[in-house]
Scaffold this active site. Structure first.
Site, mmCIF file in Angstrom:
data_model
loop_
_atom_site.group_PDB
_atom_site.id
_atom_site.type_symbol
_atom_site.label_atom_id
_atom_site.label_comp_id
_atom_site.label_asym_id
_atom_site.label_seq_id
_atom_site.Cartn_x
_atom_site.Cartn_y
_atom_site.Cartn_z
ATOM 1 N N LYS A 175 6.830 -3.748 7.457
ATOM 2 C CA LYS A 175 5.961 -3.165 8.478
ATOM 3 C C LYS A 175 6.223 -3.824 9.834
ATOM 4 C CE LYS A 175 1.261 -3.189 8.034
ATOM 5 N NZ LYS A 175 -0.003 -2.801 7.348
ATOM 6 N N ASP B 207 -6.948 -0.868 -3.213
ATOM 7 C CA ASP B 207 -6.089 -1.384 -2.159
ATOM 8 C C ASP B 207 -6.672 -2.642 -1.525
ATOM 9 O OD1 ASP B 207 -3.766 -1.296 -0.602
ATOM 10 O OD2 ASP B 207 -4.853 -0.352 1.061
ATOM 11 N N THR C 21 0.838 -1.200 0.000
ATOM 12 C CA THR C 21 0.000 0.000 0.000
ATOM 13 C C THR C 21 0.870 1.246 0.000
ATOM 14 O OG1 THR C 21 -1.688 -1.207 1.216
ATOM 15 C CG2 THR C 21 -1.854 1.180 1.231
HETATM 16 N N1 ATP Z 1 10.535 1.312 1.075
HETATM 17 C C1 ATP Z 1 9.367 1.143 1.674
HETATM 18 N N2 ATP Z 1 8.378 0.517 1.009
HETATM 19 C C2 ATP Z 1 7.217 0.331 1.594
HETATM 20 N N3 ATP Z 1 6.903 0.696 2.854
HETATM 21 C C3 ATP Z 1 7.859 1.335 3.542
HETATM 22 C C4 ATP Z 1 9.104 1.556 2.980
HETATM 23 N N4 ATP Z 1 9.835 2.182 3.905
HETATM 24 C C5 ATP Z 1 9.058 2.319 4.987
HETATM 25 N N5 ATP Z 1 7.868 1.825 4.766
HETATM 26 C C6 ATP Z 1 6.769 1.778 5.740
HETATM 27 O O1 ATP Z 1 6.385 0.423 5.883
HETATM 28 C C7 ATP Z 1 4.995 0.313 6.079
HETATM 29 C C8 ATP Z 1 4.453 -0.595 5.012
HETATM 30 O O2 ATP Z 1 3.122 -0.904 5.326
HETATM 31 P P1 ATP Z 1 2.007 -1.143 4.254
HETATM 32 O O3 ATP Z 1 0.694 -0.936 4.934
HETATM 33 O O4 ATP Z 1 2.234 -0.383 3.029
HETATM 34 O O5 ATP Z 1 2.199 -2.670 3.920
HETATM 35 P P2 ATP Z 1 1.205 -3.599 3.117
HETATM 36 O O6 ATP Z 1 1.996 -4.584 2.335
HETATM 37 O O7 ATP Z 1 0.221 -2.759 2.386
HETATM 38 O O8 ATP Z 1 0.484 -4.355 4.292
HETATM 39 P P3 ATP Z 1 -0.868 -5.201 4.242
HETATM 40 O O9 ATP Z 1 -0.522 -6.567 3.704
HETATM 41 O O10 ATP Z 1 -1.299 -5.247 5.678
HETATM 42 O O11 ATP Z 1 -1.818 -4.445 3.374
HETATM 43 C C9 ATP Z 1 4.443 1.705 5.988
HETATM 44 O O12 ATP Z 1 4.264 2.220 7.282
HETATM 45 C C10 ATP Z 1 5.521 2.508 5.307
HETATM 46 O O13 ATP Z 1 5.553 3.855 5.737
HETATM 47 MG MG MG Z 2 -1.895 -2.805 2.364
#
Ligand code: ATP
Ligand code: MG
Ligand code: ATP
Ligand code: ATP
Ligand code: ATP
Ligand code: ATP
Ligand code: ATP
Ligand code: MG
Ligand code: MG
Ligand code: MG
Ligand code: MG
Ligand code: MG
Lengths: 271, 271, 271, 271, 271, 271
Positions: A225, A124, A71
């Site tokens: 995360k 999303d 996300t």
């Molecule tokens: N390079 C990066 N890429 C992605 N996220 C990053 C990065 N650096 C730091 N972050 C942080 O890591 C977290 C990633 O969480 P995110 O909610 O985007 O994961 P997700 O894969 O969407 O999780 P979910 O499977 O629960 O939806 C965010 O808080 C973001 O600010």
């Molecule tokens: Mg997500």
């Protein structure tokens, strides 16, 4: 209720960007090659949508395990595109609504996008949008069919649209023919040791001499995360009083307390 | 009816604490290491939510067999947190309501929490909240999807929230991806002999010389709620007249009558 | 219709006892040890509810094959408890009502009970209350979830409640987690020869010299309701004219006609 | 529509008997021992209901293959009982009604019966009443649950009721626990050669010398309704002109044309 | 809409015959023995309904593969019966209606028939009437139950009714007990070579010398509707200009172009 | 909403052609023998509908993998037919509508066609029209049954209709009996190397010397829509600035950048 909900999903442009900013609360940290490559490919897509007249619709799916930053990545690309219309369609804004209402709201986002010359729509956590659960399995076929059609529907002449989807359930979306409805697919993996090292260095919360110890405790893989949450826990310190000092750089994380926190979390995982 | 129901779930703060007090009618007794460790971990979480700005949402799931004290533990943590907003979401207050109404009420509790700087929400007996039954299996996907989203939704800037879930059906919640939606997982086990001994000693209903006999009759494992009921039965005495004397400490439980009661209950179990 | 239905389930106390009396039209006959033991245990429970303040809710499930006297036993216990509030929740009063209405009516009975210092609620034939059928299987999850919650919900401070459930489908209730929701479980078996003998002697419809012949024709097991029907059939006599004389003790059942009736019924069974 | 439907099911007493007469359009013919035995048992039941005060409810299920005369038998027993209240509950009068309406109508018939001192209710073709179909399987659980309760519900004091059910789907009703809800079960079989002979002789449509030939062509088993249809076809004769003469006894069925008709029908069966 | 629909299904008698005429647009051609035998049996049935008073209801099911002429055969029999009331119940007139509406309309057709002394009702393509699809399987149980009852319901005294059903899904109807609800069953097969020859000769579109070549190209089996379409395609000729000349008999079908058309169609089939 | 929706599907004739033009945004390029053969067969069908009076309804199904040009082919045939009534029934115009509304809209298109002497209706992506998803499987039986009937329903006297369906799910449509409801079936395959070469040559975006290298990189099979997207990506050039020059023929695609794009897309596929 429905109108109020519609209003919430239809923020002014600035507001939309603000909402997207909330998707990367921890900011974006450098975290390894896989991330860099994904970012580059994504930017090429943004360029192609902007410049090509013959591919007015490009669609891209980010897939990876839970908490790997899908996300946040999608939000970053949208924010940095500079496109006049960017919107995120997220289950958070659809809580408790009925299926037809959700469909109307999703369709509305696309209709609005069709009026802007350049648009990005983030779908999303698609499994959450379609209310999927593995047991049954159950999901909203009404919403799924809507997505299947919208993801392939060309915007009207002269308008251009980039659709970015995120999911942790690639297999199930594949058997719903939703994966093949996207043109481009990108994998967002858990961090490998090299990626974790970049994160630790960038944060600068550990004493340089502790970095390698921390890394070898972390093992071969961790989603970003989860890593950030773990570091935050460790940064509180045993008494819960260290956080500010560490943030200001006056203090480093106690590596032994870090081991404790890691332990708590790991046993949670194998629980 | 709906409004009345809403009112019941939205008590004044004092009232909320009163409601939570009802979750530990027998009070909290010392009952072994596992319990102590859980309590300590839970308190660390409370501290982290209070102090850290970067993890405004922490979520923790208590899992264990029926009657092991999950609800009482969650209630105790909430009461002792001193947080200004604490609420328990329990199927008891949702009897007979329709799924969308339940969803609205649950969502309302979260929305209210988002307005308080520090909040705790207990999602008690999640399998009951989602109306799960193994045969089918059946459950309310509407409510499940709501929980899946709410448990991962960050509170607005500056607000902090601790969500505690309890369940006796970890496996099924796992296959619904609800377990992995919680950051931290804690196991609440049945009592082992050492834990039972702590309970018996604390209650002081047995003659010191009977304690070991009682313990060896009790066997290797018993959930705390069941143990307390059994002791209560035995405390009535054969004629049903001993209870007050035992409570006042004037009399002890007749160990033979205790064996009888245990027998009745055990045969119930293998029934 | 709904209000009328509510009225029917909310009789004056005397009326409630009258209704319960109808559950043992044949009266209660002595019928063997298993019955005596069940009665004794049940009475202990009644006492405990009356006297103990720390177990304000006791719940007990009677399980056994069809026609073994579960409902009559539950009714007897309730009648003899002398509690000011006793109610039976039975599918007979819920015919044709919609699930939510049934839920409201059941919940209403519990709410009413919570207002009385001492209450007994009989949940008769739980499989019928939840509209269970093995094919599918199908049942009302709405009603099941209601029972799952109500059976574990403590009455308010100072009120006490004994819930007695009856069922012929223990296995299915077990897989619905409804069995484990009851504290105590009691088995109500078919009559064994010794129990049948007690019944025959108590009724005094056979010539003393025929009793053993009758018993050996009856075999090893028969549920009490079926035995009473069979005796009634035999008591009519071949011409359908003997009944009154037998009732008055002027005549005894013709053992050969008894064999005929038994035959008709047995072939029915193996049909 | 609903009221009109109610009216149709609530005929004056004479009318009800007329309706039942339509259930045996071909009249009742002697057709073998099994039939005689069933009739005798059924009459004993009628007597018992009339005379015994302690079995105010008797319930009897007729089971057998399609077209074996179950409905006609039930109707005959009811007509000849001389009871003041007799009603048949049949899917024919419930066509196209919604489940809750059907339930109301069925419950109404029982409520009406409870007001009469002596009543007979025929539940004809129970699988059709509950809308059963093997594929799925599907059926109306609402109606099934209603029947399960009504068939076991005692009439009020002083009223007596005999319920007769008919079905061709014993196995499925058994797994729905509906078979065991009836006290008595009776099998209504296809005709055996001896039964067919009784029918042929009674009708007197064949030349005496042709009877044996006809019988040996008919084989070992045929349901009575099918046999009567076959004879009717044969009685038309090749030119379709013989029927009246045969009815008046002026002519007999041409045995060769009878063979032809039998052939047409048999090939239909193995189709 | 519903009333309009009702109107459409309730045409004046002449109109009904017109509608039926549309079911055999290509007229009826001689096409082999199986067809002749079916026609003869059907006519006997019509006679029996007309003359016999004791079988006021006869029911007959036509079964066979797709396109074999079932509907045309049923329509022909109805038209030629000369009965005052003939109606076809076809899914074409029920498009998009809700199940209860369809049930009402079907029941209405039967009620109307009960008012006429002699009636024929065609239930065309029963699998379509009950909305059957193999996947699931799914179908309208509401409509199925209606048909199961109506097909066995006797018309009132003095009225007579012949019901003709058609289906390509005998197996599925059998497991729904719908096949056994019909008295008589008739198979409508694909054409064999001898039947095809009769058709080719009757049409007279081929040069006599080409008939055998055409037949041997056609293979062992083809349903009549498909054969007629193929001949029509071939009759257009390569340039699409031959049709009229061939119809008038001035020209014959080019056998090579016939081979081409057959080829196109066959590859379609194995597609 | 419904009326507005109806309006949108009922454009003036010119408008309908415009809509169809949008189905081939990239225009139609020569692309190999399979395509040529399909086009020829389709044109013969158009001619037959125009000229033959005895086959007023012809139905044809285009089947093939995703993106092979089925919709574009159907649209081209319709546009070039010159028929006064042409309409496309597509899920894009039915988003979020309820099943009965969709059915009404589809039926309306057919009713309108029945008023025109010559009509073509395209049923595009039938699996999407019936809301099919493999998991379950689920689909709208209401819509499916409507299509099953409409595809076989003859237009009224003097009117003629060609129905063209497209699908990527032949197997599933087959088990729904929808495939056999179409007279003619045509396969629309992925491009083979010879077809790709025709496309590359026609576009003239590659240097002649690069064509063979490009082809051998492309492999044995690719659907046309995917090939066109790939070429468009490559035509942007590394800096995203080459597109216009290439379109004007001033520049050719950089073969190495083409390899990169192909790589991105291929890894997407095996993702
Ligand atoms: N390079 C990066 N890429 C992605 N996220 C990053 C990065 N650096 C730091 N972050 C942080 O890591 C977290 C990633 O969480 P995110 O909610 O985007 O994961 P997700 O894969 O969407 O999780 P979910 O499977 O629960 O939806 C965010 O808080 C973001 O600010
Ligand atoms: Mg997500
Ligand atoms: N140390 C303790 N921890 C938990 N409960 C305790 C403790 N000491 C005493 N108790 C008492 O034990 C009981 C535990 O019951 P509780 O309802 O919390 O169990 P539960 O695991 O939530 O049961 P269920 O599986 O039915 O939801 C309470 O009455 C509580 O007062
Ligand atoms: N000792 C006894 N215990 C129970 N029932 C008795 C006893 N003596 C006589 N009876 C009579 O036996 C009958 C028992 O029937 P009851 O309806 O209680 O059985 P049940 O197990 O509830 O049947 P079902 O499985 O149909 O619900 C009653 O009529 C009751 O009056
Ligand atoms: N002795 C008899 N017993 C029963 N039916 C008889 C007898 N003699 C003649 N009949 C005639 O046989 C026919 C029996 O048909 P009936 O409808 O009762 O059969 P059924 O078993 O109910 O069929 P279904 O399985 O279709 O419900 C009736 O027309 C009845 O008049
Ligand atoms: N002898 C015949 N019997 C039947 N149909 C004939 C005959 N001769 C010509 N035909 C023509 O053949 C066609 C048969 O088509 P029809 O629709 O009756 O087949 P069907 O079996 O009902 O098809 P479906 O399985 O699609 O319902 C009609 O056009 C009819 O005019
Ligand atoms: N000869 C051709 N045949 C078909 N399409 C062509 C041809 N030449 C170019 N095209 C272009 O190729 C594209 C084919 O896409 P189209 O949407 O028709 O594929 P499809 O098979 O319907 O895809 P889907 O499976 O997604 O429905 C169109 O943009 C069309 O303009
Ligand atoms: Mg609990
Ligand atoms: Mg009972
Ligand atoms: Mg019958
Ligand atoms: Mg047909
Ligand atoms: Mg397409």
């Amino acid at each position: 209720d429905f109108l109020k909900a519609l209003d919430e999903v239809k923020p002014a442009f600035g507001a939309a960007i603000n909402t997207l900013e909330l998707c990367r609360p921890g900011g974006m940290l450098p975290c390894g090659e896989a991330f860099d490559k994904n970012l580059k490919t994504a930017k090429t897509l943004v360029e192609q949508v902007k410049k090509s007249d013959r591919t007015p619709l490009m669609t891209c799916l980010f897939e990876g395990p839970s908490s790997t930053g899908k996300t946040a990545l999608a939000a970053s690309i949208a924010i940095e595109s500079g496109f006049p219309f960017i919107k995120i369609v997220s289950a958070e804004n659809l809580i408790g609504l009925q299926e037809p209402t959700k469909v109307s709201m999703i369709a509305k986002v696309f209709e609005d996008a069709y009026k802007s010359p350049l648009s990005i729509i983030i779908l999303d956590d698609i499994e959450r949008l379609i209310e999927y659960v593995r047991i049954g399995p159950r999901f909203s076929n009404l919403i799924l069919q809507t997505l299947l059609v919208l993801v392939k529907k060309n915007p009207p002449k002269g308008k251009k649209l980039l659709v970015i989807g995120t999911t942790s359930e690639k297999d199930i979306l594949e058997s719903m023919r939703l994966v093949e409805s996207f043109n481009i697919h990108m994998e967002v993996p858990s961090l490998k040791p090299s990626g974790m090292k970049e994160v630790l260095l960038a944060l600068n919360f550990f004493a340089p001499t502790d970095i390698d110890a921390a890394l070898s405790a972390l093992g071969q893989e961790m989603p970003i995360k989860r890593l950030l949450m773990l570091i935050e826990m460790a940064a509180q310190g045993k008494e819960g009083e260290d956080a500010i000092a560490i943030l200001k750089g006056h203090k480093k994380i106690d590596i032994h307390y870090f081991y404790d926190c890691l332990n708590d979390i790991e046993s949670s995982k194998s629980f």
